[in-house]
Design a protein around this motif. Sequence first.
Motif, PDB file in Angstrom:
ATOM      1  N   PRO B 205       0.820  -1.220   0.000  1.00  0.00           N
ATOM      2  CA  PRO B 205       0.000   0.000   0.000  1.00  0.00           C
ATOM      3  C   PRO B 205       0.852   1.267   0.000  1.00  0.00           C
ATOM      4  N   GLY B 206       2.187   1.100   0.098  1.00  0.00           N
ATOM      5  CA  GLY B 206       3.061   2.258   0.113  1.00  0.00           C
ATOM      6  C   GLY B 206       3.089   2.951   1.453  1.00  0.00           C
ATOM      7  N   SER B 207       3.992   3.924   1.575  1.00  0.00           N
ATOM      8  CA  SER B 207       4.076   4.753   2.779  1.00  0.00           C
ATOM      9  C   SER B 207       4.776   6.039   2.392  1.00  0.00           C
ATOM     10  N   LEU B 208       4.655   7.047   3.238  1.00  0.00           N
ATOM     11  CA  LEU B 208       5.322   8.310   2.955  1.00  0.00           C
ATOM     12  C   LEU B 208       6.829   8.095   2.857  1.00  0.00           C
ATOM     13  N   GLY B 209       7.365   7.207   3.697  1.00  0.00           N
ATOM     14  CA  GLY B 209       8.797   6.923   3.683  1.00  0.00           C
ATOM     15  C   GLY B 209       9.251   6.367   2.347  1.00  0.00           C
ATOM     16  N   ILE B 210       8.479   5.451   1.785  1.00  0.00           N
ATOM     17  CA  ILE B 210       8.822   4.869   0.485  1.00  0.00           C
ATOM     18  C   ILE B 210       8.726   5.939  -0.600  1.00  0.00           C
ATOM     19  N   ALA B 211       7.671   6.724  -0.538  1.00  0.00           N
ATOM     20  CA  ALA B 211       7.466   7.754  -1.563  1.00  0.00           C
ATOM     21  C   ALA B 211       8.590   8.781  -1.535  1.00  0.00           C
ATOM     22  N   ILE B 212       9.054   9.148  -0.337  1.00  0.00           N
ATOM     23  CA  ILE B 212      10.199  10.061  -0.224  1.00  0.00           C
ATOM     24  C   ILE B 212      11.415   9.445  -0.913  1.00  0.00           C
ATOM     25  N   SER B 213      11.665   8.173  -0.635  1.00  0.00           N
ATOM     26  CA  SER B 213      12.826   7.511  -1.243  1.00  0.00           C
ATOM     27  C   SER B 213      12.735   7.578  -2.763  1.00  0.00           C
ATOM     28  N   GLU B 214      11.564   7.352  -3.308  1.00  0.00           N
ATOM     29  CA  GLU B 214      11.421   7.377  -4.767  1.00  0.00           C
ATOM     30  C   GLU B 214      11.639   8.780  -5.335  1.00  0.00           C
ATOM     31  N   ALA B 215      11.039   9.756  -4.691  1.00  0.00           N
ATOM     32  CA  ALA B 215      11.164  11.140  -5.194  1.00  0.00           C
ATOM     33  C   ALA B 215      12.606  11.616  -5.108  1.00  0.00           C
ATOM     34  N   VAL B 216      13.278  11.293  -4.006  1.00  0.00           N
ATOM     35  CA  VAL B 216      14.674  11.696  -3.835  1.00  0.00           C
ATOM     36  C   VAL B 216      15.550  10.998  -4.874  1.00  0.00           C
ATOM     37  N   GLU B 217      15.330   9.708  -5.064  1.00  0.00           N
ATOM     38  CA  GLU B 217      16.131   8.952  -6.038  1.00  0.00           C
ATOM     39  C   GLU B 217      16.024   9.573  -7.438  1.00  0.00           C
ATOM     40  N   MET B 218      14.816   9.934  -7.827  1.00  0.00           N
ATOM     41  CA  MET B 218      14.619  10.490  -9.162  1.00  0.00           C
ATOM     42  C   MET B 218      15.166  11.909  -9.272  1.00  0.00           C
ATOM     43  N   ALA B 219      15.321  12.593  -8.156  1.00  0.00           N
ATOM     44  CA  ALA B 219      15.902  13.941  -8.196  1.00  0.00           C
ATOM     45  C   ALA B 219      17.419  13.875  -8.302  1.00  0.00           C
ATOM     46  N   VAL B 220      18.053  13.036  -7.505  1.00  0.00           N
ATOM     47  CA  VAL B 220      19.526  13.020  -7.508  1.00  0.00           C
ATOM     48  C   VAL B 220      20.065  12.390  -8.794  1.00  0.00           C
ATOM     49  N   GLN B 221      19.272  11.550  -9.441  1.00  0.00           N
ATOM     50  CA  GLN B 221      19.730  10.891 -10.665  1.00  0.00           C
ATOM     51  C   GLN B 221      19.788  11.829 -11.866  1.00  0.00           C
ATOM     52  N   ARG B 222      18.995  12.889 -11.840  1.00  0.00           N
ATOM     53  CA  ARG B 222      18.872  13.708 -13.039  1.00  0.00           C
ATOM     54  C   ARG B 222      19.409  15.111 -12.792  1.00  0.00           C
ATOM     55  N   GLU B 223      20.249  15.546 -13.690  1.00  0.00           N
ATOM     56  CA  GLU B 223      20.928  16.835 -13.585  1.00  0.00           C
ATOM     57  C   GLU B 223      19.933  17.996 -13.477  1.00  0.00           C
ATOM     58  N   ASP B 224      18.836  17.897 -14.228  1.00  0.00           N
ATOM     59  CA  ASP B 224      17.904  19.031 -14.348  1.00  0.00           C
ATOM     60  C   ASP B 224      16.759  18.963 -13.339  1.00  0.00           C
ATOM     61  N   THR B 225      16.885  18.075 -12.355  1.00  0.00           N
ATOM     62  CA  THR B 225      15.767  17.796 -11.459  1.00  0.00           C
ATOM     63  C   THR B 225      16.185  17.986 -10.005  1.00  0.00           C
ATOM     64  N   LYS B 226      15.310  18.629  -9.235  1.00  0.00           N
ATOM     65  CA  LYS B 226      15.553  18.691  -7.796  1.00  0.00           C
ATOM     66  C   LYS B 226      14.307  18.240  -7.059  1.00  0.00           C
ATOM     67  N   TYR B 227      14.408  18.280  -5.726  1.00  0.00           N
ATOM     68  CA  TYR B 227      13.386  17.695  -4.858  1.00  0.00           C
ATOM     69  C   TYR B 227      12.783  18.806  -3.998  1.00  0.00           C
TER      70      TYR B 227
END
Lengths: 455, 455
Positions: B205-227
């Motif tokens: 069902p997900g959790s805020l903790g998991i969602a944070i991990s996903e959003a952070v991962e996608m921000a640090v991976q991409r040069e043009d993206t922040k969190y």
Amino acid sequence: MNRDATKIQLDESEMPTHWYNVVADLPAPPPPPLHPGTHEPIGPEALAPLFPMALIEQEVSAERYIEIPQAVRDVYALWRPSPLYRARRLEQLLDTPARIYFKYEGVSPAGSHKPNTAVPQAYYNAMEGVKRLTTETGAGQWGSALAFATAQYGLECEVWQVAASFSQKPYRASMMRTWGATVHSSPSELTEAGRAILAATPDSPGSLGIAISEAVEMAVQREDTKYALGSVLNHVLLHQTIIGEEALLQLAKVDEQPDLIVGCTGGGSNFAGLFFPFLREKLAGRMDPHILAVEPAACPSLTKGEYRYDFGDVAGMTPLMKMHTLGHDFVPDPIHAGGLRYHGMSPLISHMYELGLFEAEAIDQTTSFEAGVTFARTQGIVPAPEPTVAIAAAIREAKACKESGEEKVILTALCGHGHFDMAAYDAYFAGELTDYDYPAEKVAEAMARVPVIGG
Amino acid sequence: MNRDATKIQLDESEMPTHWYNVVADLPAPPPPPLHPGTHEPIGPEALAPLFPMALIEQEVSAERYIEIPQAVRDVYALWRPSPLYRARRLEQLLDTPARIYFKYEGVSPAGSHKPNTAVPQAYYNAMEGVKRLTTETGAGQWGSALAFATAQYGLECEVWQVAASFSQKPYRASMMRTWGATVHSSPSELTEAGRAILAATPDSPGSLGIAISEAVEMAVQREDTKYALGSVLNHVLLHQTIIGEEALLQLAKVDEQPDLIVGCTGGGSNFAGLFFPFLREKLAGRMDPHILAVEPAACPSLTKGEYRYDFGDVAGMTPLMKMHTLGHDFVPDPIHAGGLRYHGMSPLISHMYELGLFEAEAIDQTTSFEAGVTFARTQGIVPAPEPTVAIAAAIREAKACKESGEEKVILTALCGHGHFDMAAYDAYFAGELTDYDYPAEKVAEAMARVPVIGG
């Protein structure tokens, strides 16, 4: 205050103290309602089982101004005066020299202009000793407005909501219950009308016509109970004129006069509320706005309907009213702007249309939603589906100004937010919205069932 | 303007031009965040992969006032200054000599106080050339605020929404899409973190903790993206101070000073926004309000949590922050005030609580909803579940004034409307709300897993 302000506010002390009755300024009053059996004009007494005397007096009044009771103004003050916005971010996107203003009624507790009339209706009923109001509602805008209003004056409120909406969009009913109302799925087992429908069609999805029959039946049966209607009637339009009266004051603060006033029309109360005060100014020669009603292409009562006597409800229980109609049992296609799915037009507005006091056009559903999304992304507010037809026209006119270089002042009414209509936006983004063609054949069939008066 | 006004407004020209940084007026700054591996204090550079420099500078700033950029004020003007209401109808019901004022943040396009920080966060990112922001959201208040804000500056927005909310409450995601955001159900197949969870638990069902991990991962991976984060951090609290700055001006217009300021706390940003400017006045001896934070009994980080270093997220990926915590992997019971279901408290607010600058208490869920319904029936606005804990405390204090005869001035923040939370009111009326006891055992277990620093 200058024209670059985003939001033009009025202080509570500047709230208009009177509603404006446009009938006083017309060359002739609208034709009277007729008894459905005798086809003779009916008097105010015929309405007494349904409405309190104060509202019946307003319904037939020829007084130009009617004072807003202090106890109504006290409740209005919970959200009024409502803000007038200059849509600068939208103008910037369109790169138009036009200045677009919108009067925002979504700040009311129920999220639309409907409480403007629900509050005085609840008040006058309470003053005359009524204990309970009944009404019908479709998607729930009107039902929630009346639930809020009755809570303010200690009245009970009983709402019959069309079964399809009751089950598919439950949160408007939740809101009504939060304000203390009782909400029934219609058809219900509580009324003869409901039981008859359920006997024939146990899984009936209901209709506004059925729900009206149930609410009316429960009002006339009980001594302490009356009925409330959210559009169409003169007193409803009267109460909505506070919108236009405020907008007049607000535009004056920035020294503006509208060149174009554009509003959406279903039963007509929001459009009337916006433009009646401006029409008074126009008739007096103090300004000269072009006035435009916009209706959905799927339900174009003004642009395609005949002007003749017809019933206000599907079942043919109401008095006959002279209005633009597509036929009282015409069922419009299921556009998301549920508040505009009415077969007729307010008799007063219909009369004024015949007098040539404003123009009308119809706009299709995807054009409307496209405009709604553009509006949301620039101005922030997610509009209810109903006002998007007017926003679409305003955007088109602003684009025309870019071509012509005209600095037109465009005024529209954003009569509600879309917080309870997000499923409609989902359908738009999923490409599932239909641009229903004008259903000429279905209308012709319905019109064939409209009674012929004096013929 | 007099005290009997229902609504105290400010003109757009009176909108505060600066945010207030309370750190400048504290005897000591809050303890620094620590590196999760070395336990050494981290510098601003550690935050650079996630946030633009302008926000990092605000995060560590000791300047008392920070100017609000004009381009942010232009967007704020779409709904700010927000109204301050006197809750006269509620006072009348309670028959109290107290005067209750509430600052209403539900007028923002997203319907809560969250856009106050979403807008400057989007702006500073856009100024530094960022193309896309990622974030997490639970029920969706923060995600929709960021979706609205990014639309104003031409940024893309990608939101990971906790799967349970994504499927059960789809309309917040619809709203985000209307503003142009992309919304993913979390855990998703798009990230390593998400794929790992789905491999182990396909129907998570997900959790805020998991969602944070996903959003952070996608921000640090991409040069043009922040969190972007919607609460807890200093710069977020800073941006919210416009609430209190406006409320100060509004109360001054009616010549009032608060005797009691009461706000709800989850991560703390709404409470901070309300009370920091008033605390400045208190520390300067210009007024002397009692200040009260109210949290839900099911998640009482201030009243029951320990003040020590812990992670901000469930997975333990963030820096260690000294704060009141119930343990970073403590999962609060499913109260409807989803925005208050956070295991910790903002480090800055925690520090100030240790300094004795305000008091705190916890209130149970049914008491909160009872207050929410009373509020809706008198003042009209249906509150979001989060502020009902503060409304409940305000009502209790106003009742105490009836006993004592004190004419206390009570100020609270109504941080959002409940239009997307009606299912919670349904549960209340159905008698299905649970008053979760304080889960002492579960907290003790979670606290045992909090790292011991310097021990």
